[in-house]
Design a protein around this motif. Structure first.
Motif, PDB file in Angstrom:
ATOM      1  N   PRO A  76      69.899  -6.400  40.812  1.00 15.70           N
ATOM      2  CA  PRO A  76      69.450  -6.074  39.452  1.00 15.70           C
ATOM      3  C   PRO A  76      69.263  -7.311  38.577  1.00 15.70           C
ATOM      4  CG  PRO A  76      71.779  -5.523  39.709  1.00 15.70           C
ATOM      5  CD  PRO A  76      71.299  -5.984  41.051  1.00 15.70           C
ATOM      6  N   LEU A  77      68.091  -7.397  37.972  1.00 16.41           N
ATOM      7  CA  LEU A  77      67.751  -8.505  37.090  1.00 16.41           C
ATOM      8  C   LEU A  77      67.417  -7.993  35.694  1.00 16.41           C
ATOM      9  CD1 LEU A  77      65.283 -10.495  39.404  1.00 16.41           C
ATOM     10  CD2 LEU A  77      67.757 -10.849  39.163  1.00 16.41           C
ATOM     11  N   GLY A  78      67.657  -8.829  34.691  1.00 15.68           N
ATOM     12  CA  GLY A  78      67.171  -8.566  33.340  1.00 15.68           C
ATOM     13  C   GLY A  78      65.839  -9.254  33.141  1.00 15.68           C
ATOM     14  N   ILE A  79      65.075  -8.744  32.190  1.00 16.81           N
ATOM     15  CA  ILE A  79      63.758  -9.317  31.886  1.00 16.81           C
ATOM     16  C   ILE A  79      63.641  -9.476  30.376  1.00 16.81           C
ATOM     17  CG2 ILE A  79      61.257  -9.041  32.081  1.00 16.81           C
ATOM     18  CD1 ILE A  79      62.630  -9.263  34.813  1.00 16.81           C
ATOM     19  N   LYS A  80      63.286 -10.655  29.921  1.00 15.83           N
ATOM     20  CA  LYS A  80      63.092 -10.884  28.486  1.00 15.83           C
ATOM     21  C   LYS A  80      62.058  -9.905  27.943  1.00 15.83           C
ATOM     22  CE  LYS A  80      62.076 -14.634  25.200  1.00 15.83           C
ATOM     23  NZ  LYS A  80      61.723 -16.063  25.088  1.00 15.83           N
ATOM     24  N   ASP A  81      62.300  -9.421  26.738  1.00 15.33           N
ATOM     25  CA  ASP A  81      61.505  -8.297  26.236  1.00 15.33           C
ATOM     26  C   ASP A  81      60.156  -8.695  25.652  1.00 15.33           C
ATOM     27  OD1 ASP A  81      61.395  -5.524  26.146  1.00 15.33           O
ATOM     28  OD2 ASP A  81      61.996  -5.447  24.040  1.00 15.33           O
ATOM     29  N   ASN A  82      59.624  -9.819  26.092  1.00  9.16           N
ATOM     30  CA  ASN A  82      58.218 -10.143  25.783  1.00  9.16           C
ATOM     31  C   ASN A  82      57.396 -10.241  27.071  1.00  9.16           C
ATOM     32  OD1 ASN A  82      59.394 -12.531  26.741  1.00  9.16           O
ATOM     33  ND2 ASN A  82      58.110 -13.840  25.468  1.00  9.16           N
ATOM     34  N   ILE A  83      58.004  -9.832  28.192  1.00  8.46           N
ATOM     35  CA  ILE A  83      57.329  -9.829  29.491  1.00  8.46           C
ATOM     36  C   ILE A  83      57.050  -8.378  29.861  1.00  8.46           C
ATOM     37  CG2 ILE A  83      57.503 -10.500  31.918  1.00  8.46           C
ATOM     38  CD1 ILE A  83      59.475 -12.694  31.069  1.00  8.46           C
ATOM     39  N   PHE A  84      55.785  -8.041  30.073  1.00 12.04           N
ATOM     40  CA  PHE A  84      55.383  -6.642  30.226  1.00 12.04           C
ATOM     41  C   PHE A  84      55.949  -6.021  31.502  1.00 12.04           C
ATOM     42  CE2 PHE A  84      51.269  -6.544  27.469  1.00 12.04           C
ATOM     43  CZ  PHE A  84      51.979  -7.087  26.410  1.00 12.04           C
ATOM     44  N   THR A  85      56.486  -4.824  31.336  1.00 10.16           N
ATOM     45  CA  THR A  85      57.041  -4.050  32.443  1.00 10.16           C
ATOM     46  C   THR A  85      56.469  -2.640  32.382  1.00 10.16           C
ATOM     47  OG1 THR A  85      58.956  -3.759  30.982  1.00 10.16           O
ATOM     48  CG2 THR A  85      59.200  -5.286  32.833  1.00 10.16           C
ATOM     49  N   LYS A  86      55.783  -2.250  33.425  1.00 13.41           N
ATOM     50  CA  LYS A  86      55.123  -0.944  33.475  1.00 13.41           C
ATOM     51  C   LYS A  86      56.135   0.183  33.278  1.00 13.41           C
ATOM     52  CE  LYS A  86      52.170   1.877  36.475  1.00 13.41           C
ATOM     53  NZ  LYS A  86      51.513   1.936  37.813  1.00 13.41           N
ATOM     54  N   ASN A  87      55.819   1.060  32.334  1.00 14.00           N
ATOM     55  CA  ASN A  87      56.637   2.254  32.041  1.00 14.00           C
ATOM     56  C   ASN A  87      58.023   1.934  31.501  1.00 14.00           C
ATOM     57  OD1 ASN A  87      54.509   3.917  32.935  1.00 14.00           O
ATOM     58  ND2 ASN A  87      55.260   3.881  35.045  1.00 14.00           N
ATOM     59  N   ILE A  88      58.254   0.681  31.121  1.00 16.64           N
ATOM     60  CA  ILE A  88      59.517   0.307  30.467  1.00 16.64           C
ATOM     61  C   ILE A  88      59.159  -0.324  29.123  1.00 16.64           C
ATOM     62  CG2 ILE A  88      61.681  -0.956  30.626  1.00 16.64           C
ATOM     63  CD1 ILE A  88      61.211  -1.203  33.635  1.00 16.64           C
ATOM     64  N   LYS A  89      59.751   0.184  28.078  1.00 18.80           N
ATOM     65  CA  LYS A  89      59.446  -0.282  26.729  1.00 18.80           C
ATOM     66  C   LYS A  89      59.584  -1.792  26.619  1.00 18.80           C
ATOM     67  CE  LYS A  89      62.237   1.000  23.424  1.00 18.80           C
ATOM     68  NZ  LYS A  89      62.944   1.793  22.388  1.00 18.80           N
ATOM     69  N   THR A  90      58.629  -2.410  25.947  1.00 22.02           N
ATOM     70  CA  THR A  90      58.593  -3.871  25.774  1.00 22.02           C
ATOM     71  C   THR A  90      58.299  -4.147  24.311  1.00 22.02           C
ATOM     72  OG1 THR A  90      57.805  -4.156  28.052  1.00 22.02           O
ATOM     73  CG2 THR A  90      57.465  -5.990  26.533  1.00 22.02           C
ATOM     74  N   THR A  91      59.297  -4.610  23.554  1.00 24.40           N
ATOM     75  CA  THR A  91      59.193  -4.629  22.089  1.00 24.40           C
ATOM     76  C   THR A  91      58.877  -5.985  21.478  1.00 24.40           C
ATOM     77  OG1 THR A  91      61.507  -5.162  21.557  1.00 24.40           O
ATOM     78  CG2 THR A  91      60.993  -2.844  22.091  1.00 24.40           C
ATOM     79  N   MET A  92      59.025  -7.065  22.240  1.00 28.04           N
ATOM     80  CA  MET A  92      58.878  -8.416  21.683  1.00 28.04           C
ATOM     81  C   MET A  92      59.892  -8.694  20.570  1.00 28.04           C
ATOM     82  SD  MET A  92      56.172  -7.915  23.559  1.00 28.04           S
ATOM     83  CE  MET A  92      55.199  -6.633  22.773  1.00 28.04           C
ATOM     84  N   GLY A  93      60.955  -7.894  20.499  1.00 28.82           N
ATOM     85  CA  GLY A  93      61.953  -8.072  19.451  1.00 28.82           C
ATOM     86  C   GLY A  93      61.426  -7.744  18.074  1.00 28.82           C
ATOM     87  N   SER A  94      60.398  -6.876  18.012  1.00 33.31           N
ATOM     88  CA  SER A  94      59.678  -6.637  16.756  1.00 33.31           C
ATOM     89  C   SER A  94      59.527  -5.151  16.456  1.00 33.31           C
ATOM     90  CB  SER A  94      58.287  -7.273  16.854  1.00 33.31           C
ATOM     91  OG  SER A  94      57.442  -6.810  15.829  1.00 33.31           O
ATOM     92  N   GLU A  95      59.587  -4.820  15.188  1.00 32.71           N
ATOM     93  CA  GLU A  95      59.318  -3.452  14.733  1.00 32.71           C
ATOM     94  C   GLU A  95      57.907  -3.017  15.092  1.00 32.71           C
ATOM     95  OE1 GLU A  95      60.910  -1.038  13.191  1.00 32.71           O
ATOM     96  OE2 GLU A  95      62.844  -1.987  12.754  1.00 32.71           O
ATOM     97  N   ILE A  96      56.985  -3.950  15.104  1.00 30.84           N
ATOM     98  CA  ILE A  96      55.581  -3.619  15.360  1.00 30.84           C
ATOM     99  C   ILE A  96      55.425  -2.968  16.732  1.00 30.84           C
ATOM    100  CG2 ILE A  96      53.253  -4.582  15.666  1.00 30.84           C
ATOM    101  CD1 ILE A  96      54.085  -6.805  13.691  1.00 30.84           C
ATOM    102  N   TYR A  97      56.191  -3.434  17.705  1.00 35.09           N
ATOM    103  CA  TYR A  97      56.072  -2.947  19.080  1.00 35.09           C
ATOM    104  C   TYR A  97      57.317  -2.167  19.543  1.00 35.09           C
ATOM    105  CZ  TYR A  97      51.914  -5.848  19.531  1.00 35.09           C
ATOM    106  OH  TYR A  97      50.667  -6.404  19.369  1.00 35.09           O
ATOM    107  N   ARG A  98      58.063  -1.620  18.629  1.00 37.65           N
ATOM    108  CA  ARG A  98      59.327  -1.004  19.007  1.00 37.65           C
ATOM    109  C   ARG A  98      59.145   0.176  19.966  1.00 37.65           C
ATOM    110  NH1 ARG A  98      62.857   0.387  14.459  1.00 37.65           N
ATOM    111  NH2 ARG A  98      64.049   1.384  16.126  1.00 37.65           N
ATOM    112  N   ASP A  99      57.952   0.798  19.977  1.00 39.68           N
ATOM    113  CA  ASP A  99      57.687   1.927  20.867  1.00 39.68           C
ATOM    114  C   ASP A  99      56.598   1.629  21.898  1.00 39.68           C
ATOM    115  OD1 ASP A  99      59.557   3.697  19.605  1.00 39.68           O
ATOM    116  OD2 ASP A  99      58.136   3.902  17.959  1.00 39.68           O
ATOM    117  N   PHE A 100      56.290   0.352  22.102  1.00 37.51           N
ATOM    118  CA  PHE A 100      55.215  -0.026  23.016  1.00 37.51           C
ATOM    119  C   PHE A 100      55.691   0.006  24.467  1.00 37.51           C
ATOM    120  CE2 PHE A 100      53.156  -3.655  25.326  1.00 37.51           C
ATOM    121  CZ  PHE A 100      51.909  -3.063  25.489  1.00 37.51           C
TER     122      PHE A 100
END
Length: 475
Positions: A76-100
């Motif tokens: 199991p690995l973690g992935i920084k939340d600005n790296i796109f993951t299919k079907n897993i929410k990716t927010t960039m640490g931002s309200e703008i993308y909180r549901d992306f």
């Protein structure tokens, strides 16, 4: 805590391959630890629990069928939340993308999945990866596991802290001015920024097209090299991706460094360094000398022009990336990040052109310094991890500066040049805060950095792990 959560990937992988430990056991134990302690650290934005368990079951089936994929299989690995993951929410640490939720994986994620890795969750990041402090995210700051009042560093703070705290075995970060190496140093783990273009940035939300690097964070040199093995590949759809000869980055591990040359820059990298950091770095140098390496002082002229060039390129490209969101979502920003982005409007075209020219000069300076050395050795950071929310630092001569410039002063030059740089733990302060040493190498020569890093790690491994284990068990 289950004993195998302490293990490095390369040791655990042997047991996974033999069927002695199940990927399902590993994932469930990691999820239990995340549930237990991550409320104190805030290293994850999204937990991929159900899918990670399902993936682990499939990985276990593959192993039983004899389809073992290698050392990352079932890990199991973690992935920084600005790296796109299919079907897993990716927010960039931002309200703008909180549901992306991305429809596709980043290129590097597909590489890891192909190698059998399991994504356990998305690690917290400074908003849009634009900050080395790690304390400006829409879900709050990342806390340093060695002292939760202190910064984790950023922008890959969630990745480094999660790896350090045994919440995952490795994580991906991104590094534009030091954002892998800064939190690696502050959190006591290994962080690599490889040669620019070695890892595709396709599917990674950009900050600066010509400065961004993806890099691995792990608890050991061997694990870091194994992750890099899986990540490096040419991507014809990424214009910055480079074609390089396929290699095994572990190939020099264990080969002694006797007769190898280490360059110690006589100026800049030795200026305004915290005394405890300098002592730890000096100890590392002494170890290399004991191992038979030749240590020599060298001239490396890091000019203010180079620092300014990196700053101009970063803020100009960052504004270009974010212009539409700044206009479309004016109120969904951290104030500090927004103010910093808006400075990109002020940069003039001729200044950007001069910055590009200075980049070539900086590359030449580093290449000349490395022409008679195998690596350069410097502190990773000039200061120990500050309190969360701190914004000013005072130098030994009384000058005040914003903490951003202090934190990235020793890491940003190799973002400008694109040269590989590795931060590894080399000790602790009297208050138990981690200290990192930075190794800088020639273009495409990550294997040599790992060779030196491994040699130092073997000498300090007991000290580093004993301290980390004691702290992490107390969380």
């Amino acid at each position: 805590m289950n004993e195998f959560l302490f293990k490095d990937i390369h040791r655990l992988a042997k047991q996974v391959k033999k069927g002695e430990i199940s990927p399902v056991q590993i994932v469930k134990s990691a999820l239990e630890r995340i549930k237990k302690i991550d409320s104190k650290l805030n290293t994850f934005i999204t937990i991929n629990g159900k899918q990670a368990i399902a993936d682990a079951k499939e990985m276990e089936k593959d192993i039983k069928k004899g389809n073992y994929k290698g050392p990352l299989h079932g890990i199991p690995l973690g992935i920084k939340d600005n790296i796109f993951t299919k079907n897993i929410k990716t927010t960039m640490g931002s309200e703008i993308y909180r549901d992306f939720t991305p429809a596709k994986n980043a290129f590097v994620i597909d590489r890891l999945i192909h190698a059998g890795a399991i994504i356990i969750g998305k690690n917290n990041t400074h908003q849009f990866a634009y900050g080395p402090t790690g304390d400006r995210s829409h879900v709050g700051p990342v806390h340093n596991p060695f002292n939760t009042m202190k910064m984790s560093g950023g922008s890959s703070g969630g990745s480094a802290a999660a790896v350090s705290a045994y919440l995952c075995y490795g994580s991906l970060g991104t590094d534009t001015g030091g954002s892998v190496r800064v939190p690696a140093s502050f959190c006591g783990v290994v962080g690599m920024k490889p040669t620019f273009g070695s890892i595709s940035n396709r599917g990674v939300y950009p900050l600066s097209w010509s400065l961004d690097h993806v890099g691995p964070l792990t608890r050991s040199i061997t694990d870091n090299a194994l992750l890099l093995n899986a990540m490096v590949a040419f991507d014809r759809e990424d214009p910055k991706s480079i074609q390089r000869k396929k290699e095994d980055f572990t190939r020099l591990l264990g080969i002694n460094v006797r007769g190898k040359k280490i360059g110690i820059p006589a100026t800049y990298y030795s200026e305004a360094i915290d005394e405890e950091i300098q002592l730890a770095v000096t100890k590392a140098i002494t170890i290399f000398e004991k191992l038979g390496a030749e240590v020599k002082r060298i001239n490396l002229s890091i000019s203010e022009k180079s620092l300014e060039a990196q700053s101009i390129i970063l803020k100009t490209e960052a504004y270009a990336v974010h212009e539409n969101n700044l206009k479309g979502y004016p109120d969904l920003w951290d104030v500090e990040v927004k103010e910093r982005l808006l400075t990109g409007v002020l940069a003039k075209g001729f200044e950007f052109a001069q910055a590009l020219r200075q980049r070539e000069n900086a590359k030449q300076e580093f290449n000349e310094a490395l022409s008679d050395c195998d690596i350069l050795l410097t502190p990773t950071m000039s200061i120990l991890p500050p309190e969360i929310g701190s914004r000013d630092t005072t130098s030994s001569n009384g000058d005040k500066s914003h903490i951003r410039s202090t934190i990235t002063r020793l890491t940003s030059p190799t973002n400008l040049t694109g040269l590989p740089s590795l931060s590894i733990p080399c000790g602790f302060s009297k208050d138990g805060l981690p200290i990192g040493v930075q190794l800088i190498g020639k273009e495409l020569d990550e294997a040599t950095l790992y060779q030196f890093g491994y040699a130092l790690e073997q000498e300090l491994d007991h000290e580093i792990n004993k301290k980390r284990n004691a702290v992490m068990l107390s969380l």
